[in-house]
Enzyme design. Sequence first.
Site, PDB file in Angstrom:
ATOM      1  N   HIS A 308       0.859  -1.188   0.000  1.00 16.79           N
ATOM      2  CA  HIS A 308       0.000   0.000   0.000  1.00 16.79           C
ATOM      3  C   HIS A 308       0.888   1.228   0.000  1.00 16.79           C
ATOM      4  O   HIS A 308       1.955   1.244   0.609  1.00 16.79           O
ATOM      5  CB  HIS A 308      -0.896   0.006   1.248  1.00 16.79           C
ATOM      6  CG  HIS A 308      -2.054   0.941   1.113  1.00 16.79           C
ATOM      7  ND1 HIS A 308      -1.954   2.276   1.371  1.00 16.79           N
ATOM      8  CD2 HIS A 308      -3.319   0.716   0.710  1.00 16.79           C
ATOM      9  CE1 HIS A 308      -3.125   2.845   1.151  1.00 16.79           C
ATOM     10  NE2 HIS A 308      -3.965   1.933   0.747  1.00 16.79           N
ATOM     11  N   ASP A 366      -7.986  -5.190  -0.426  1.00 14.62           N
ATOM     12  CA  ASP A 366      -8.428  -5.937  -1.610  1.00 14.62           C
ATOM     13  C   ASP A 366      -8.160  -7.429  -1.491  1.00 14.62           C
ATOM     14  O   ASP A 366      -8.768  -8.233  -2.191  1.00 14.62           O
ATOM     15  CB  ASP A 366      -7.716  -5.389  -2.852  1.00 14.62           C
ATOM     16  CG  ASP A 366      -8.104  -3.958  -3.086  1.00 14.62           C
ATOM     17  OD1 ASP A 366      -7.267  -3.070  -2.860  1.00 14.62           O
ATOM     18  OD2 ASP A 366      -9.274  -3.726  -3.416  1.00 14.62           O
TER      19      ASP A 366
HETATM   20  C1  SDX Z   1      -5.949   0.313  -3.000  1.00 17.06           C
HETATM   21  O1  SDX Z   1      -4.296   4.810  -1.877  1.00 17.06           O
HETATM   22  C2  SDX Z   1      -5.265   4.148  -1.313  1.00 17.06           C
HETATM   23  O2  SDX Z   1      -5.737   4.470  -0.270  1.00 17.06           O
HETATM   24  C3  SDX Z   1      -5.763   2.974  -2.141  1.00 17.06           C
HETATM   25  C4  SDX Z   1      -6.805   2.077  -1.463  1.00 17.06           C
HETATM   26  C5  SDX Z   1      -8.088   2.830  -1.199  1.00 17.06           C
HETATM   27  O3  SDX Z   1      -8.821   2.428  -0.301  1.00 17.06           O
HETATM   28  O4  SDX Z   1      -8.389   3.776  -1.973  1.00 17.06           O
HETATM   29  O5  SDX Z   1      -6.289   1.600  -0.227  1.00 17.06           O
HETATM   30  C6  SDX Z   1      -7.148   0.882  -2.340  1.00 17.06           C
HETATM   31  O6  SDX Z   1      -5.641   0.727  -4.088  1.00 17.06           O
HETATM   32  C7  SDX Z   1      -5.116  -0.703  -2.247  1.00 17.06           C
HETATM   33  C8  SDX Z   1      -3.869  -1.156  -3.074  1.00 17.06           C
HETATM   34  C9  SDX Z   1      -4.315  -2.238  -4.060  1.00 17.06           C
HETATM   35  N1  SDX Z   1      -3.207  -2.539  -5.027  1.00 17.06           N
HETATM   36  C10 SDX Z   1      -2.626  -3.747  -5.033  1.00 17.06           C
HETATM   37  O7  SDX Z   1      -2.834  -4.624  -4.191  1.00 17.06           O
HETATM   38  C11 SDX Z   1      -1.665  -3.945  -6.200  1.00 17.06           C
HETATM   39  C12 SDX Z   1      -0.359  -4.551  -5.662  1.00 17.06           C
HETATM   40  N2  SDX Z   1       0.310  -3.497  -4.858  1.00 17.06           N
HETATM   41  C13 SDX Z   1       1.339  -2.715  -5.506  1.00 17.06           C
HETATM   42  O8  SDX Z   1       1.103  -2.434  -6.855  1.00 17.06           O
HETATM   43  C14 SDX Z   1       1.804  -1.538  -4.638  1.00 17.06           C
HETATM   44  O9  SDX Z   1       2.011  -2.024  -3.382  1.00 17.06           O
HETATM   45  C15 SDX Z   1       0.959  -0.285  -4.552  1.00 17.06           C
HETATM   46  C16 SDX Z   1       0.667   0.291  -5.890  1.00 17.06           C
HETATM   47  C17 SDX Z   1      -0.302  -0.555  -3.836  1.00 17.06           C
HETATM   48  C18 SDX Z   1       1.753   0.738  -3.729  1.00 17.06           C
HETATM   49  O10 SDX Z   1       2.886   1.023  -4.447  1.00 17.06           O
HETATM   50  P1  SDX Z   1       3.941   2.124  -3.888  1.00 17.06           P
HETATM   51  O11 SDX Z   1       3.646   2.591  -2.533  1.00 17.06           O
HETATM   52  O12 SDX Z   1       4.089   3.139  -4.953  1.00 17.06           O
HETATM   53  O13 SDX Z   1       5.187   1.255  -3.655  1.00 17.06           O
HETATM   54  P2  SDX Z   1       6.239   0.955  -4.752  1.00 17.06           P
HETATM   55  O14 SDX Z   1       5.508   0.565  -6.015  1.00 17.06           O
HETATM   56  O15 SDX Z   1       7.189   2.086  -4.805  1.00 17.06           O
HETATM   57  O16 SDX Z   1       6.912  -0.346  -4.161  1.00 17.06           O
HETATM   58  C19 SDX Z   1       7.865  -0.216  -3.098  1.00 17.06           C
HETATM   59  C20 SDX Z   1       8.700  -1.474  -3.206  1.00 17.06           C
HETATM   60  C21 SDX Z   1       9.174  -1.731  -4.629  1.00 17.06           C
HETATM   61  O17 SDX Z   1      10.400  -2.446  -4.544  1.00 17.06           O
HETATM   62  P3  SDX Z   1      11.765  -1.564  -4.718  1.00 17.06           P
HETATM   63  O18 SDX Z   1      11.655  -0.869  -6.073  1.00 17.06           O
HETATM   64  O19 SDX Z   1      11.763  -0.586  -3.564  1.00 17.06           O
HETATM   65  O20 SDX Z   1      12.846  -2.601  -4.663  1.00 17.06           O
HETATM   66  O21 SDX Z   1       7.903  -2.618  -2.843  1.00 17.06           O
HETATM   67  C22 SDX Z   1       7.760  -3.463  -3.982  1.00 17.06           C
HETATM   68  C23 SDX Z   1       8.147  -2.679  -5.217  1.00 17.06           C
HETATM   69  O22 SDX Z   1       8.694  -3.545  -6.196  1.00 17.06           O
HETATM   70  N3  SDX Z   1       6.360  -3.852  -4.012  1.00 17.06           N
HETATM   71  C24 SDX Z   1       5.905  -5.081  -4.233  1.00 17.06           C
HETATM   72  C25 SDX Z   1       4.509  -4.997  -4.132  1.00 17.06           C
HETATM   73  N4  SDX Z   1       4.158  -3.736  -3.872  1.00 17.06           N
HETATM   74  C26 SDX Z   1       5.305  -3.014  -3.810  1.00 17.06           C
HETATM   75  N5  SDX Z   1       6.558  -6.239  -4.508  1.00 17.06           N
HETATM   76  C27 SDX Z   1       5.775  -7.338  -4.679  1.00 17.06           C
HETATM   77  N6  SDX Z   1       4.416  -7.353  -4.581  1.00 17.06           N
HETATM   78  C28 SDX Z   1       3.760  -6.190  -4.314  1.00 17.06           C
HETATM   79  N7  SDX Z   1       2.434  -6.186  -4.216  1.00 17.06           N
END
Ligand code: SDX
Length: 431
Positions: A308, A366
């Site tokens: 998140h 989710d």
């Molecule tokens: C919702 O904003 C809100 O409030 C949203 C929400 C709401 O109620 O409105 O809460 C609803 O959207 C919940 C999130 C649902 N999305 C997912 O479940 C999709 C999977 N999650 C990721 O895509 C990700 O975690 C995000 C998009 C949710 C958050 O991404 P960030 O905060 O921008 O984090 P990032 O992409 O910069 O990742 C940080 C690190 C990265 O590694 P490094 O580059 O630092 O080495 O964590 C890793 C990412 O590769 N990472 C993951 C991961 N999520 C982040 N690695 C594996 N699996 C994942 N799910």
Amino acid sequence: MAEASKTASLTIDGQTYELPIHTPTVGPDVVDIRKLYGQANVFTYDPGFTSTAACDSEITYIDGDAGILLHRGYPIDQLAEKSHFLEVCYLLLYGELPTADQLEDFEHRVTQHTMLHEQMAFFFRGFRRDAHPMAVMVGVVGAMSAFYHDSTDITDPWQREVASIRLIAKMPTIAAWAYKYTIGQPFVYPRNDLDYASNFLRMCFSVPAEDYQVNPILSRAMDRIFTLHADHEQNASTSTVRLASSSGANPFACIAAGIACLWGPAHGGANQACLEMLEEIGTVERIPEFIARAKDKNDPFRLMGFGHRVYKNFDPRAKVMKQSADEVLELLGIGDNPKLQVAKELEKQALNDPYFAEKKLFPNVDFYSGIILEAMGFPTSMFTPIFALARTVGWISQWKEQISDPQLKIGRPRQLYQGMTERDYIDVENR
Ligand code: SDX
């Protein structure tokens, strides 16, 4: 906003600028940079808005490190346990929990607006039967501005109120009709003797050929899912609604923009993507293979339903949702549901894996909502429409807060330009 009690100093090329610091009722201080460009001729740079407050608000507070979510000051776990969705709608819209009379009046007003203009049924029929229900919802909600002209003038408080009630009241009907249309079943009209969640379940699952009784445990679980998705501070879709409303667009157009943004798999589309991922994993034995892929920098695969932008602790909504998932699956006697088995084992392995622990990637809202919705019999294509149905009150509350702000300005970010500097046109024969 109170006068700033302290300032931040920023020195650029030997020139120091004093930036006011505003202190919230709770949460981090904010550095006010509104005058920075005019004073220093510089922009700030924050593409994902990870360090940017785009507005001030009194509606929802999140502490991602502590795993706290408050709606008008009330913790989400208390609301999920003791309240119900329409009462939470009242709280988000008007700022206080309603008295018994206020709640009765509000629920009556919502109930009186659940039907759609009959002409809209023809609008649904313009879509192909295999259209994704989110495509239908974006289209139909946007089209509401073509059907409800008497609630599109945002300068009229009465019209703002009517538009708010209409959207909250009609979203279950729109979502249910989008579902019925894609499975070729007749539209089911809302019933005024049913509560909000029961009405939605009946519009989705009843058929004219036989009676349908709503299971109270399922309608309670449905109502709780609505409550847990109602609002979430300045997430991507809410920020989209705020930006659209800053231009003075009508409420139906703004909410349609929010629905479009929510559809993305990184946001509200994650619940559908999560179930599709669990389906792809298939068995508990294949979980290590997918966890390895999620950790592999060269593999774009991510564990859907994990991580998140704000929560770097457990999503407080996921805790409540997990309890609901167990109750629903206990009731429906499908505790051996292969997707839930994979989900539970995946959660256990991911939470014990150093990669997810150090990156603070916990199951989000989710992760479990998809499990419950699947158990209830919804196809994965209906998961995000249900999220949109529930989030409408959050979008509307944030929209109302923004357009009633006398300081409202149109949202217009700037950029870090990396393109070509000025150059002369070259005739085609000289290229
Ligand atoms: C919702 O904003 C809100 O409030 C949203 C929400 C709401 O109620 O409105 O809460 C609803 O959207 C919940 C999130 C649902 N999305 C997912 O479940 C999709 C999977 N999650 C990721 O895509 C990700 O975690 C995000 C998009 C949710 C958050 O991404 P960030 O905060 O921008 O984090 P990032 O992409 O910069 O990742 C940080 C690190 C990265 O590694 P490094 O580059 O630092 O080495 O964590 C890793 C990412 O590769 N990472 C993951 C991961 N999520 C982040 N690695 C594996 N699996 C994942 N799910």
